[in-house]
Design an enzyme around this catalytic site. Structure first.
Site, PDB file in Angstrom:
ATOM      1  N   GLU A   6       0.833  -1.208   0.000  1.00  0.00           N
ATOM      2  CA  GLU A   6       0.000   0.000   0.000  1.00  0.00           C
ATOM      3  C   GLU A   6       0.865   1.255   0.000  1.00  0.00           C
ATOM      4  O   GLU A   6       0.565   2.231  -0.678  1.00  0.00           O
ATOM      5  CB  GLU A   6      -0.898   0.031   1.243  1.00  0.00           C
ATOM      6  CG  GLU A   6      -2.092  -0.858   1.170  1.00  0.00           C
ATOM      7  CD  GLU A   6      -3.114  -0.395   0.165  1.00  0.00           C
ATOM      8  OE1 GLU A   6      -2.747  -0.084  -0.983  1.00  0.00           O
ATOM      9  OE2 GLU A   6      -4.292  -0.367   0.508  1.00  0.00           O
ATOM     10  N   THR A  66      -5.448   7.227  -5.065  1.00  0.00           N
ATOM     11  CA  THR A  66      -5.439   7.400  -3.604  1.00  0.00           C
ATOM     12  C   THR A  66      -4.442   8.488  -3.206  1.00  0.00           C
ATOM     13  O   THR A  66      -4.722   9.324  -2.348  1.00  0.00           O
ATOM     14  CB  THR A  66      -5.108   6.065  -2.907  1.00  0.00           C
ATOM     15  OG1 THR A  66      -6.129   5.135  -3.263  1.00  0.00           O
ATOM     16  CG2 THR A  66      -5.060   6.202  -1.407  1.00  0.00           C
TER      17      THR A  66
HETATM   18  N1  HSE Z   1      -7.914   5.133   4.136  1.00  0.00           N
HETATM   19  C1  HSE Z   1      -7.439   5.207   2.786  1.00  0.00           C
HETATM   20  C2  HSE Z   1      -7.740   6.595   2.254  1.00  0.00           C
HETATM   21  C3  HSE Z   1      -8.136   4.168   1.947  1.00  0.00           C
HETATM   22  O1  HSE Z   1      -8.887   7.016   2.390  1.00  0.00           O
HETATM   23  O2  HSE Z   1      -6.856   7.257   1.714  1.00  0.00           O
HETATM   24  C4  HSE Z   1      -7.752   4.177   0.516  1.00  0.00           C
HETATM   25  O3  HSE Z   1      -8.538   3.217  -0.176  1.00  0.00           O
END
Ligand code: HSE
Length: 310
Positions: free
Chosen positions: A131, A184
């Site tokens: 990630e 993201t």
């Molecule tokens: N918590 C993360 C964000 C999840 O909102 O950036 C990304 O899928």
């Protein structure tokens, strides 16, 4: 060395769940990625992309490769390499945990091929490295539910403390994915760094309320708690027709509705499959009225997470 391949299924996830930015997520039954993985004598990670998505196959640029390498480094394992064939179904940048599904699949596969010595909870930290490579942040609210299934709370990152939360059996998710891409990394960059105390109070009240609602099977409380006063107001601006789609979801009986992960997908939690299907179609229709191509998913909460299929 046994070089027979194994197949792994790794599901999509909804992160944040409205009020729980970076700390709450749940797992869907579908869509999901499949990978095939096997040991090879050369000590390399070889990635073969069998999808039409443009995914880098250099291991250090690929979520699967980075997660796998983090796991192998921790084990100090250098006896063989791995070949991974990706059959991705979750579109990158969709907001339903595309990179996490890949990261989860590679560590579950490697663990299985090396004798299944680690629990899925142990594997979360390695999948988080994938990630980090994909989005610039090692958040666990997609990888933890992708690995473990169910509803998951990241109580703490340092040290990592993951808590699985029970949920009522009739809880369904309706998800609509408009065919636009929101990375993201970009959706994190637009966030404000500081939160006014009054918003923090509202937000932690909602997080507590959502957890209590899930434990008690209190659908009304779950619905009241699906409110995000911190992230959604900023990120919703990146999603065309967001307000209209959310309004439609609530009018059609959703308990609550918000952005799935960093978007552009939108999720609604519903009581029962029938309501979820109605809500999903209504949300899809709203996007269509603005000529935005989209697809929908209706799913119960997936209790299993990533699994080895053979
Ligand atoms: N918590 C993360 C964000 C999840 O909102 O950036 C990304 O899928």
């Amino acid at each position: 060395m046994n070089t027979s391949p194994i197949r792994i299924f790794s599901p999509a996830t909804v992160a944040n769940v409205a009020c729980g930015f970076d700390v709450l997520g749940f797992c869907l039954n579908h869509p999901g990625d499949e990978i095939s993985m096997r040991l090879i004598p050369e000590t390399v990670i070889r990635i073969i992309n069998k999808t039409h998505f443009l995914i880098p196959t250099e291991p250090h640029k690929n979520t699967l490769g980075v997660s796998l390498q983090a796991f192998l480094n921790a084990l100090n394992y250098r006896e063989s390499g791995f070949e991974i064939i990706i059959e991705k179904k979750i579109m990158p940048g969709s907001g339903v945990g595309s990179s996490s599904a890949s990261a989860a699949a590679s560590v579950v596969g490697a663990n299985y091929l090396l004798g299944n010595k680690y629990s899925k909870a142990d594997l979360v930290q390695y999948a988080m490295q994938g990630e980090l490579a994909a989005s610039g942040a090692a958040h666990a609210d997609n990888v933890a539910p992708a690995l473990l299934g169910g509803f998951v709370l990241i109580r703490s990152y340092k040290p990592l403390d993951i808590v699985q939360i029970p949920y009522p059996a009739d809880l369904y998710a309706a998800v609509v994915h408009p065919q636009i891409e929101v990375r993201t990394e970009d959706a994190r960059r637009v966030l404000k760094k500081y939160v006014p105390l009054k918003d923090a109070i509202t937000q932690w009240g909602n997080v507590g309320g959502l957890i209590a609602g899930l434990y008690r099977g209190d659908y009304e409380l779950i619905g009241r708690s699906l409110e995000d006063v911190i992230v959604e107001p900023v990120r919703s601006l990146l999603i065309p027709s967001y307000k209209e789609v959310k309004k439609t979801a609530l009018e059609n009986g959703a308990l609550g509705c918000s952005i799935s992960g960093s978007g552009p997908s939108i999720f609604a939690l519903c009581r029962g499959k029938e309501v979820a299907e109605k809500v999903a179609h209504a949300m899809s229709q709203k996007f269509q009225e603005s000529e935005i191509e989209n697809c929908i998913y209706v799913s119960a909460i997936n209790p299993k997470g990533t699994i080895v299929l053979n």
